[in-house]
Design a protein around this motif. Structure first.
Motif, PDB file in Angstrom:
ATOM      1  N   UNK A 689     -10.806  -7.992  -0.335  1.00  0.00           N
ATOM      2  CA  UNK A 689     -11.087  -6.949  -1.319  1.00  0.00           C
ATOM      3  C   UNK A 689     -10.332  -5.667  -0.988  1.00  0.00           C
ATOM      4  N   UNK A 690     -10.137  -5.400   0.299  1.00  0.00           N
ATOM      5  CA  UNK A 690      -9.320  -4.236   0.641  1.00  0.00           C
ATOM      6  C   UNK A 690      -7.884  -4.450   0.172  1.00  0.00           C
ATOM      7  N   UNK A 691      -7.359  -5.676   0.336  1.00  0.00           N
ATOM      8  CA  UNK A 691      -6.003  -5.956  -0.135  1.00  0.00           C
ATOM      9  C   UNK A 691      -5.902  -5.751  -1.637  1.00  0.00           C
ATOM     10  N   UNK A 692      -6.912  -6.193  -2.379  1.00  0.00           N
ATOM     11  CA  UNK A 692      -6.907  -5.980  -3.829  1.00  0.00           C
ATOM     12  C   UNK A 692      -6.928  -4.493  -4.150  1.00  0.00           C
ATOM     13  N   UNK A 693      -7.760  -3.746  -3.409  1.00  0.00           N
ATOM     14  CA  UNK A 693      -7.861  -2.317  -3.675  1.00  0.00           C
ATOM     15  C   UNK A 693      -6.595  -1.563  -3.350  1.00  0.00           C
ATOM     16  N   UNK A 694      -5.750  -2.124  -2.496  1.00  0.00           N
ATOM     17  CA  UNK A 694      -4.517  -1.431  -2.112  1.00  0.00           C
ATOM     18  C   UNK A 694      -3.285  -1.926  -2.875  1.00  0.00           C
ATOM     19  N   UNK A 695      -3.529  -2.626  -3.980  1.00  0.00           N
ATOM     20  CA  UNK A 695      -2.383  -2.940  -4.830  1.00  0.00           C
ATOM     21  C   UNK A 695      -2.156  -4.403  -5.116  1.00  0.00           C
ATOM     22  N   UNK A 696      -2.952  -5.323  -4.567  1.00  0.00           N
ATOM     23  CA  UNK A 696      -2.809  -6.761  -4.813  1.00  0.00           C
ATOM     24  C   UNK A 696      -1.495  -7.312  -4.249  1.00  0.00           C
ATOM     25  N   UNK A 697      -1.389  -8.633  -4.250  1.00  0.00           N
ATOM     26  CA  UNK A 697      -0.215  -9.375  -3.745  1.00  0.00           C
ATOM     27  C   UNK A 697       0.149  -8.892  -2.344  1.00  0.00           C
TER      28      UNK A 697
END
Length: 970
Positions: A689-697
């Motif tokens: 979820x942190x990866x998604x919050x920081x821009x995805x992919x």
């Protein structure tokens, strides 16, 4: 003179004897008129005197003065006091002398007596103190053993009654507890349940599972324990003085009674009571303190055992559910097998029709096929002769060895089926009734149950196939009739074909071939059944769509690897948690079939990124996970994450569309912090979820910051729920005006949170957390209620209030009913309320939403499509719904203030929306109007209504009810 005194002191066995010797010799030596020794192990509590008498207050006062004096001596009138112990000790003794005259004088004899007395009385008091300390230690040890025993009972496998009997035995080891009971109190019910009750006098049995309203024992001792929340002890007379009101005795009256409440955080959860009907068995304050302390541990043990019982109940319930599911699956398998048997029977009959064997062999084969489907122990086939006058029986098998000769067509059961052309299922009673009515005449021995169906050829009925039973153990039903009827068509067809066959040798060859094929079919059926069992096992642990292992498989594998890591700490591993970015867009735009193809392709690509023994699993929806069994460091897991992101990023094709997708990856490295698989998956999910919050992919490694963020999110969810409980959510109202004269025609209710610490919060700072935690709907209803309540004052001169309704509400089939009930309860007309929905809501459940909007419109509540132009709806969606208003999104209105191409595109979109609305006879409202230029431009385009900061900002209801507030324009 002092020698006998010293001897007597040496021989004294206890403090009382020492004190008596001191007082006696003080008087015997003529040192005073009267001598008294006062002593206590905890001065001034439990003070004793020798000789025993009621001690006057002046003696107590002079004794306290002597103890307070540095010299240990005090004189008050004719009284003279000498401290026999130091004034820094709680174990104290004082000699008080009363003289004939005031201001007595000390004598050498008195000093000698005092010296001797001090030495001996100190030793005696110290002995008493030591004995009491030993007794307290023994009591503490007994209490500790009792608490350990209660804790052991709570953690054991014993059931609740055995646990309670064990608690009774433990209490009995601490005090007199022949008569003992434990009661639980439920605040919500205001009821009490006596879960354990043992009484030697009161034999009335109490149902331990029944909740008794507390008012049934009103003003009783247990009632006062619950209401006053403090212990009670003593006789009935003493108890009547301790309670806060009149006392009523329920049950047998006791000589002594002791009860304590069981408290948890200041709240009464129950009571523990012992009582005595024996005069000699009395309770002390030490017993009261002991029982109060033990009661807390009893409550903890009961709660622990109750939690264990509830857990076991849930496990048993889940087991029953699984058993029911297994039974349903078994029925489905049985039905499938039945269908397969029927299909196989039809195939065999079709084969028989083209075989080369004799007709006798054909009939026997048909008998065997029917016998494989239903009970056909008694079976025959009857055919009409070529001239139609005779009934022939070319094949029959009967356990009674009944002969079936050919006979003229008559009124038998077989002829009845031929005449009517319909099946006949009859028991003995039905056959007898038809005989009496003249429809059927008996032929042959009477049967218990008879089933015959016509053999219908290409032009007419050619005969009958029948089964029957002579015992009550075999009966036929509608399903048997249906099955035999279905088979009879194929038998009739086969008979017609067989009648046309000419070559006996060819028929025999074909029959042998059919036998071989049937054997092969049986083997194939066995193989299919084995494959079905393997497939069922595979389906339990694998995802049906992608064929990948599922969450259960991954969970079991993780638990095994965690156990291995405990044995071999150097063998580390990692978990990668992946979620497909913006997968909902694919489903909403291209449909779920395209989404399924994308998931299958992603599963194949992920599988191509790993090697044995690594595992790729689909956890559900668009979430996947990879288990790297030998990931010694973070670099290995990071390399895998990059490989996965690159593989998924490659273009793919689904449903004739080129699609570019991506995944966000969270990585959790296993170490000795983790005890369960769920903890690893939880942390990997948090990193994802942190990866998604920081821009995805992209990928993120889990660290302690993520853990703290999860705690912050949990705290935010708690704040949201507390805010709901404290009703901190309120609407602000922004007017909707007529652009021509800025007259108010209605208001839009907008959510605001009045946080006690952070002040007023806009929805953007908390709505996503509220939606994820499942409280957004409850918040909406709180705002709906407040908006309807405010509308009664806000709409005194007409107009409407628009409520923003999130798509989640339309998943509830009773949303419209509940909203109409709220409007009616607020005293409003339905046309005073409008609802605003987004384009996304139109796509989720269009049929259910359309029906719901139709019902609301019929009741008078109109709907508006909010933020039109930003979603994925189309004209084919919009015209299906009863919408009254289209609201142009603020992004297009803002573009009107730009220069060049942006203004031209925005103006084109706005004109198109207005034209669409006019063609559908809908109103148009422009959102986000902030400048006079935007207002004029919209008005020139034909837009009649609008809202925005140019006219007013959202304000609370008190603002709009003030003197400066606008009045709605009809």
């Amino acid at each position: 003179m002092l020698a006998p005194f010293r001897n007597e002191l040496l021989l004294a066995a206890d403090v009382e004897s020492v004190a008596a010797a001191i007082a006696t010799h003080a008087e015997g030596l003529g040192l005073c008129q009267e001598a008294t020794v006062l002593w206590a192990t905890d001065w001034p509590a439990q003070r004793h005197s020798c000789p025993q008498r009621v001690v006057a207050t002046d003696r107590i006062a002079v004794a306290d003065a002597a103890l307070a004096s540095a010299s240990g001596h005090a004189v008050q009138g004719r009284l003279q006091a000498f401290a026999l112990t130091g004034n820094d000790s709680t174990a104290t003794a004082v000699l008080v002398l009363r003289h004939e005259n005031a201001h007595p004088v000390r004598s050498p004899h008195l000093d000698g007596l005092l010296d001797t007395a001090r030495a001996r009385i100190g030793e005696a008091l110290e002995t008493v103190a030591l004995r009491r300390s030993v007794a307290r230690l023994e009591q503490a040890e007994r209490l500790q053993r009792a608490l350990f025993a209660i804790a052991d009972l709570a953690g054991s496998e014993r059931d609740m009654p055995e646990l309670l009997r064990g608690v009774h035995r433990i209490i009995g080891s601490l005090m007199y507890a022949e008569n003992f009971y434990i009661a639980l109190y439920d605040t919500g019910r205001d009821a009490i349940r006596f879960i354990y009750f043992v009484d030697s006098i009161d034999r009335d049995l109490l149902d331990s599972a029944q909740w008794l309203p507390l008012k049934k024992i009103e003003r009783g001792l247990t009632w006062y324990l619950v209401r006053d929340r403090r212990p009670l002890m003593g006789t009935t007379t003493e108890l009547a003085q301790q309670v806060s009101g009149p006392l009523t005795i329920h049950g047998a009256d006791s000589h002594d009674w002791l009860g304590v409440p069981m408290l948890r955080g200041g709240v009464v959860c129950g009571a523990v009571v012992v009582q005595s009907y024996v005069e000699g068995a009395r309770y002390t304050h030490e017993d009261q303190a002991l029982l109060s302390f033990v009661a807390t541990h009893i409550l903890t043990a009961l709660e622990r055992k109750q939690s264990q019982f509830e857990l076991e109940s849930r496990v048993a319930s889940r087991t029953r559910e699984l058993a029911d599911a297994n039974r349903v699956m078994s029925l489905e398998v049985e039905e499938r097998q039945r269908g397969e048997r029927l299909q196989a029977a039809l195939y065999r009959i079709a084969e028989l029709s083209s075989g080369d064997g004799s007709m006798e062999e054909f009939y026997a084969a048909v008998h065997g096929i029917v016998g494989g489907l239903i009970n056909a122990q008694n079976f025959y086939i009857a055919l009409i002769s070529e001239d139609g006058n005779m009934l022939e029986f070319p094949y029959h098998v009967d356990e009674l060895k009944v002969d079936y000769p050919s006979r003229p067509m008559g009124l038998g059961s077989t002829e009845y089926v031929i005449r009517t052309g319909a099946p006949l299922l009859a028991d003995r009673v039905a056959v007898r009734r038809n005989q009496l009515e003249g429809g059927i005449l008996a032929s042959g021995p009477p049967s218990h149950c008879w089933l015959g169906v016509p053999l219908t050829g290409s032009e007419a009925v050619i005969g009958v196939v029948a089964v029957q039973s002579y015992t009550t153990e075999v009966s036929y039903g509608p399903r048997d009739q249906e099955l035999l009827t279905f088979v009879s068509y194929h038998i009739a067809t086969a008979l017609e074909r067989r009648r046309a066959a000419q070559s006996l040798r060819a028929a025999n060859a074909r029959l042998e071939q059919r036998v071989e094929e049937r054997t092969s079919e049986l083997r194939h059926e066995i193989s299919q059944r084995e494959q079905a069992e393997l497939q069922l096992k595979h389906q339990v642990m694998h995802d049906a769509l992608t064929g990948l292992p599922n969450r259960r498989y991954l969970h079991d594998r993780l638990e095994r690897i965690l156990a291995r890591m405990r044995r071999q700490p150097e063998r580390r591993f990692a978990v990668l948690y992946m979620d497909v970015d913006r997968f909902k867009v694919i489903n909403d735009s291209l449909g779920h079939l395209a989404g399924d193809e994308v998931l299958q392709e992603i599963g194949r690509r992920l599988t191509g990124c790993v090697r044995e023994p690594d595992v790729v699993a689909r956890l559900g929806g668009d979430e996947f996970a990879i288990l790297l069994e030998d990931a010694g460091d973070a670099d290995t897991a990071i390399g895998m994450a990059r490989r996965v992101i690159g593989a998924v990023a490659q273009p793919m094709r689904a449903r004739e569309h080129d699609i570019s997708s991506s995944v966000s990856v969270g990585i959790a490295l296993a170490d000795d912090r983790y005890d369960t698989a769920e903890e690893l998956l939880r942390d990997a999910d948090a990193a994802m979820y942190r990866a998604k919050g920081r821009g995805r992919s992209r990928f993120e490694l889990f660290d302690q910051n993520l853990y703290r963020e999860a705690l912050d999110l949990l705290a935010a969810e708690g704040d949201l729920r507390r805010g709901l409980h404290r009703r901190e959510y309120h609407p602000h109202f922004q007017p909707i005006v007529r652009l021509s004269n800025a007259g108010v025609v209605g208001y839009e209710a907008l959510l605001r949170w009045y946080h006690p610490e952070r002040g007023m919060l806009a929805p953007g700072s908390f709505v996503q957390v509220a939606e994820d935690s499942g409280v957004l709907e409850a918040i909406d209803w709180q705002v709906f209620e407040a908006s309807c309540r405010a509308a009664r004052s806000l709409l005194r001169d007409g107009g409407y209030v628009a409520l923003n309704v999130s798509p989640r509400h339309f998943a509830n089939s009773d949303f419209d009913t509940r909203l109409l009930q709220l409007i009616a309860a607020s005293g409003l007309e339905p046309n005073a309320i409008r609802i605003e929905v987004t384009e996304g809501a139109l796509l989720q459940s269009p049929d259910q939403l359309g029906a719901m909007l139709q019902r609301l419109q019929k009741a008078g509540v109109h709907a508006a499509l909010d933020d039109f132009g930003t979603g994925y709806s189309s004209l084919s969606h919009i015209h299906r719904f009863p919408l009254r208003v289209l609201k142009i999104d603020r992004s297009f209105v803002a573009g009107l203030a730009e220069d060049g191409e942006t203004a031209r595109v925005s103006a084109s979109v706005v004109r198109a929306v207005i034209a669409l609305a006019r063609s559908l006879e809908m109103e148009v409202v422009a959102e986000g109007i902030e400048t006079e230029h935007q207002r004029q431009t919209l008005q020139e385009m034909g837009c009649e209504y609008g809202q925005g900061y140019l006219f007013a900002r959202p304000q609370p209801i008190d603002y709009w009810l003030g003197e400066d507030a606008w009045a709605p324009v009809p």
